[in-house]
Design a protein around this motif. Structure first.
Motif, short mmCIF file in Angstrom:
data_model
loop_
_atom_site.label_atom_id
_atom_site.label_comp_id
_atom_site.label_asym_id
_atom_site.label_seq_id
_atom_site.Cartn_x
_atom_site.Cartn_y
_atom_site.Cartn_z
N VAL A 86 0.96 -1.22 0.12
CA VAL A 86 0.14 -0.23 -0.02
C VAL A 86 0.87 1.25 -0.10
CG1 VAL A 86 -1.79 1.45 1.20
CG2 VAL A 86 -1.86 -1.31 1.42
N LEU A 87 0.86 1.87 -1.10
CA LEU A 87 1.67 3.15 -1.14
C LEU A 87 1.01 4.38 -1.62
CD1 LEU A 87 4.20 2.55 -4.04
CD2 LEU A 87 2.23 1.32 -3.93
N GLY A 88 1.66 5.79 -1.62
CA GLY A 88 0.96 6.74 -2.30
C GLY A 88 1.33 7.11 -3.51
N ALA A 89 0.47 7.66 -4.35
CA ALA A 89 0.79 8.32 -5.59
C ALA A 89 2.04 9.40 -5.31
CB ALA A 89 -0.45 8.71 -6.48
N SER A 90 2.27 9.83 -6.53
CA SER A 90 3.49 10.69 -6.52
C SER A 90 2.73 12.11 -6.01
CB SER A 90 3.99 11.02 -7.89
OG SER A 90 4.83 12.29 -7.80
N ALA A 91 3.68 13.05 -5.44
CA ALA A 91 2.90 14.17 -4.83
C ALA A 91 3.22 15.40 -5.77
CB ALA A 91 3.33 14.46 -3.52
N ARG A 92 4.33 14.91 -6.54
CA ARG A 92 4.65 16.07 -7.48
C ARG A 92 4.59 15.40 -8.92
NH1 ARG A 92 8.58 19.40 -5.41
NH2 ARG A 92 9.20 19.27 -3.13
N THR A 93 3.78 16.52 -9.73
CA THR A 93 3.80 15.88 -11.38
C THR A 93 3.89 16.94 -12.09
OG1 THR A 93 1.28 16.46 -11.09
CG2 THR A 93 1.89 14.21 -10.38
N THR A 94 4.44 16.86 -13.31
CA THR A 94 4.79 17.84 -14.31
C THR A 94 3.93 17.41 -15.61
OG1 THR A 94 6.47 16.76 -15.28
CG2 THR A 94 7.00 18.22 -13.20
N ALA A 95 4.19 18.15 -16.55
CA ALA A 95 3.39 18.01 -17.92
C ALA A 95 4.11 16.59 -18.39
CB ALA A 95 3.76 19.18 -18.63
N ASP A 96 5.23 16.18 -18.17
CA ASP A 96 5.91 15.17 -18.74
C ASP A 96 5.91 13.86 -17.87
OD1 ASP A 96 6.95 16.58 -20.86
OD2 ASP A 96 8.77 17.17 -19.74
N SER A 97 5.21 13.87 -16.48
CA SER A 97 5.02 12.80 -15.61
C SER A 97 3.66 12.34 -15.59
CB SER A 97 5.53 13.21 -14.42
OG SER A 97 4.82 14.24 -13.68
N ILE A 98 3.76 11.09 -15.00
CA ILE A 98 2.36 10.54 -14.93
C ILE A 98 1.85 10.79 -13.55
CG2 ILE A 98 2.57 8.70 -16.73
CD1 ILE A 98 3.55 6.84 -14.55
N ALA A 99 0.53 10.66 -13.37
CA ALA A 99 0.05 11.29 -11.86
C ALA A 99 0.13 10.32 -10.91
CB ALA A 99 -1.41 11.67 -12.27
N ILE A 100 0.17 8.95 -11.30
CA ILE A 100 0.39 8.02 -10.35
C ILE A 100 1.96 7.90 -9.78
CG2 ILE A 100 1.08 6.11 -12.03
CD1 ILE A 100 -0.25 4.06 -10.25
N GLY A 101 2.86 8.56 -10.48
CA GLY A 101 4.19 8.39 -10.05
C GLY A 101 4.94 7.60 -10.46
N PRO A 102 6.36 7.57 -10.94
CA PRO A 102 7.13 6.37 -11.52
C PRO A 102 7.19 5.20 -10.70
CG PRO A 102 8.27 8.31 -10.92
CD PRO A 102 6.84 8.93 -11.01
N VAL A 103 7.35 5.51 -9.30
CA VAL A 103 7.64 4.24 -8.48
C VAL A 103 6.49 3.55 -8.44
CG1 VAL A 103 8.36 3.71 -6.16
CG2 VAL A 103 9.34 5.57 -7.35
N ALA A 104 5.39 4.06 -8.07
CA ALA A 104 4.08 3.52 -8.04
C ALA A 104 3.61 2.85 -9.37
CB ALA A 104 2.95 4.34 -7.65
N ALA A 105 3.79 3.60 -10.53
CA ALA A 105 3.47 3.02 -11.66
C ALA A 105 4.14 1.56 -11.74
CB ALA A 105 3.89 3.79 -12.75
N GLN A 106 5.49 1.57 -11.68
CA GLN A 106 6.36 0.71 -11.95
C GLN A 106 6.02 -0.76 -10.64
OE1 GLN A 106 10.46 1.16 -11.67
NE2 GLN A 106 10.95 -0.93 -11.25
N ILE A 107 5.61 -0.73 -9.67
CA ILE A 107 5.39 -1.39 -8.73
C ILE A 107 3.91 -2.00 -9.21
CG2 ILE A 107 4.57 -2.04 -6.36
CD1 ILE A 107 6.83 0.06 -5.65
#
Length: 604
Positions: free
Chosen positions: A229-250
């Protein structure tokens, strides 16, 4: 049937039930997190634009059948409306806006595809707190849960979810704090709030790893757990996904259950980002409130309480502090004695701790066969101080029970629940050592009654002070209530304030010595008594403020009160003018009773 007194960490969980969609994990997660009775199911049928909506009649019927099965009833529940739409995600958003759930649960990837949305679209602007669960959860109920944390703003929700699952499924929780070798200040500050919470949750195992590759570390750890159980990314940019790279990979790679959470609130990073950590204390308080708040009605089976008492081999004493209570003391004693001594021998003794009443209080108690002690005459070698706290402290010397219960003697609507409601948690849970009562307190103003106007010092003084200095105790509804009980082995080792500060002083000391989980509170429904005038409440407030500051001094090792005037200027007036009258209100403290040789001799 679900107990009406059961409480959960998340009171309203919503999950869409989408036609022709794999969603077993979303449904299982909703039931495990929300518990029975706290889940809202919303039926959705998504139609292709080239088809008429009227063709959804049969799919809608199938979804209603599924809703009936989920509700566990024989009929279609009243709330089982099914939404048919070309834009199904918009229907979910409307339902969220109307119901305002604490949590929306969606299964990835199946429900996102069926609802014609994407995980980035949902998490970029979440309509409420969101939980995304993968398809592995339903097939592998978690015995071991991993909660990775880097100090982000969604760690609070992730931990709350894990605790909800632990409560429902009995899972073990391990937190994993990953941080880079040179952690940024905001992460350290934010995680400090969670760290303070974890300090009060010894059942949770904690791991910390310093790394530049958190995704790899989490992947390695997750192989030994059933759920992450983990949190999505708190920092997103135009080039990043909202879930966050760590959460997306897992989420993509893990063969175990994975939940990703995100809150609706906008994260704030900057010089005041400690706010991210401060909010985390609500996890601890909410968990305690859900698990340790009881209702007197849960303990009205007195034969069951008696059996628990006999099995544990404990004795129970009731001490009644009193000062000039001739109008009510007889009814209090006779009611409790008849129900809890004569009919069901739950109490082993009842004693009256009188503070030198000038009316017939003592005579009435003796006529009813109750031992009477004048607290000023007990242990005279230590002096005689005025105050209720002094009577309670000396009641330890005058009683013999393993459990000691106190209730005030001015209760007009006395009922046995005021006693058995306090005894119940102490017999039911050996980890609980202090139980506070709470209730509605009507306030009489002239000839009118305000149903909830009592407890003015509680709301204006005691609870604000606890929220300020001891936020872990902010869930205690009535910290100053005169109805409470504890174990002798606990009370005899604590100091007692002699006056009005006794209740809040004991509460703080027990929290400090035994932790929040050792404290419980019980709804005693309603308490009617004689309300005190405003001047008396002012003096009470002054004493309580002193007591809290004393505890704060002990906590931080600094003296504050030495330079504070301990006398209070009371304002007097007549028709012509105002003047000041000085009264000394110095809240003094008695040492732990176990430190007295006279007391130790009694128990040799």
């Amino acid at each position: 049937m679900r107990s009406p007194f059961t409480r959960t960490l998340l009171q309203k969980v919503m999950v869409p039930v989408v036609w022709n969609c794999a969603q077993d994990s979303a449904l299982a997660a909703a039931k495990a997190i929300g518990g029975e009775g706290n889940v809202l199911y919303r039926g959705i049928v998504a139609m292709s634009p080239e088809l008429s909506l009227s063709m959804a009649a049969i799919p809608a019927r199938e979804v209603r059948k599924q809703l009936r099965q989920l509700s566990g009833g024989d009929h279609v529940p009243r709330w089982a409306k099914v939404y048919v739409s070309y834009q199904p995600w918009l229907e979910v958003l409307k339902a969220v806006e109307h119901e305002k759930p604490d949590l929306l649960i969606l299964e990835w990837p199946s429900q996102f595809e069926a609802l014609r949305t994407t995980i980035d679209e949902v998490l970029a602007q979440p309509p409420c707190n969101i939980l995304v669960v993968n398809s592995h959860f339903a097939h592998n109920p978690p015995r071991k849960i991993l909660v990775p944390m880097r100090g982000g703003p969604y760690a609070e929700l992730a931990l709350r979810i894990a605790l909800s699952l632990q409560r429902t499924l009995g899972s073990e929780i391990t937190t994993l704090h990953t941080r880079p070798p040179e952690a940024k200040v905001e992460y350290d500050i934010a995680f400090q709030g969670i760290k303070n919470v974890l300090r009060n949750l010894p059942e949770i195992k904690q791991e910390e790893v310093i790394t530049d590759t958190p995704a790899e570390v989490i992947q390695q750890f997750s192989q030994h757990f059933d759920l992450v159980v983990l949190g999505a990314s708190a920092r997103t940019t135009a080039d990043s996904i909202a879930i966050g790279p760590v959460a997306a990979q897992i989420m993509k790679d893990s063969q175990q259950g994975v939940m990703v959470v995100k809150t609706q609130r906008t994260p704030f990073f900057g010089p005041h980002s400690e706010e991210l950590g401060q909010a985390a204390i609500s996890i601890l308080v909410d968990k305690w409130f859900a698990e340790n708040t009881f209702h007197a009605g849960e303990f009205d089976d007195l034969s069951y309480l008696l059996r628990l008492k006999q099995e544990q081999g404990v004795t129970i004493s009731l001490a009644l502090p009193a000062l000039n209570e001739e109008e009510t003391v007889g009814h209090v004693i006779s009611t409790i004695k008849e129900a809890l001594v004569t009919k069901v021998p739950l109490l082993d003794e009842i004693v009256l701790m009188d503070s030198n009443s000038s009316d017939r209080t003592r005579e009435i108690a003796r006529e009813l066969g109750i031992p009477v002690y004048i607290h000023q005459e007990v242990l005279p070698q230590y002096g005689a101080r005025p105050g209720k706290g002094e009577a309670l402290w000396k009641s330890l010397y005058c009683t013999r029970g393993d459990l000691l219960i106190w209730i005030d003697t001015d209760i007009v609507n006395i009922h046995p629940r005021f006693v058995y409601g306090l005894i119940g948690p102490l017999l039911l849970r050996p980890d609980i050592c202090f139980v506070k009562g709470y209730y509605k307190r009507p306030l009489k103003v002239g000839t009118k009654i305000q149903a909830t106007g009592g407890g003015r010092v509680t709301e204006l003084v005691a609870r604000p002070l606890l929220n300020l200095f001891y936020p872990e105790l902010s869930g205690v509804i009535q910290p100053l209530s005169g109805e409470y009980g504890s174990r002798r082995s606990v009370l005899e080792r604590l100091p007692f304030f002699s006056g009005y500060g006794v209740e809040i002083g004991l509460l703080i000391d027990i929290f400090k010595e035994f932790g929040l989980s050792s404290i419980a509170q019980v709804d005693l429904q309603e308490r009617i008594h004689h309300n005190q005038p405003l001047e008396a409440l002012s003096k009470m407030s002054f004493a309580i403020i002193q007591a809290v500051i004393r505890k704060v001094e002990d906590r931080f090792g600094q003296n504050i009160l030495e330079s504070v005037n301990k006398s209070m200027k009371l304002i007097r007036n007549d028709q012509n003018h105002f003047w000041l009258e000085v009264e000394e209100i110095a809240e003094k403290e008695r040492p732990p009773m176990i430190s007295l040789p006279e007391y130790r001799q009694l128990w040799q």
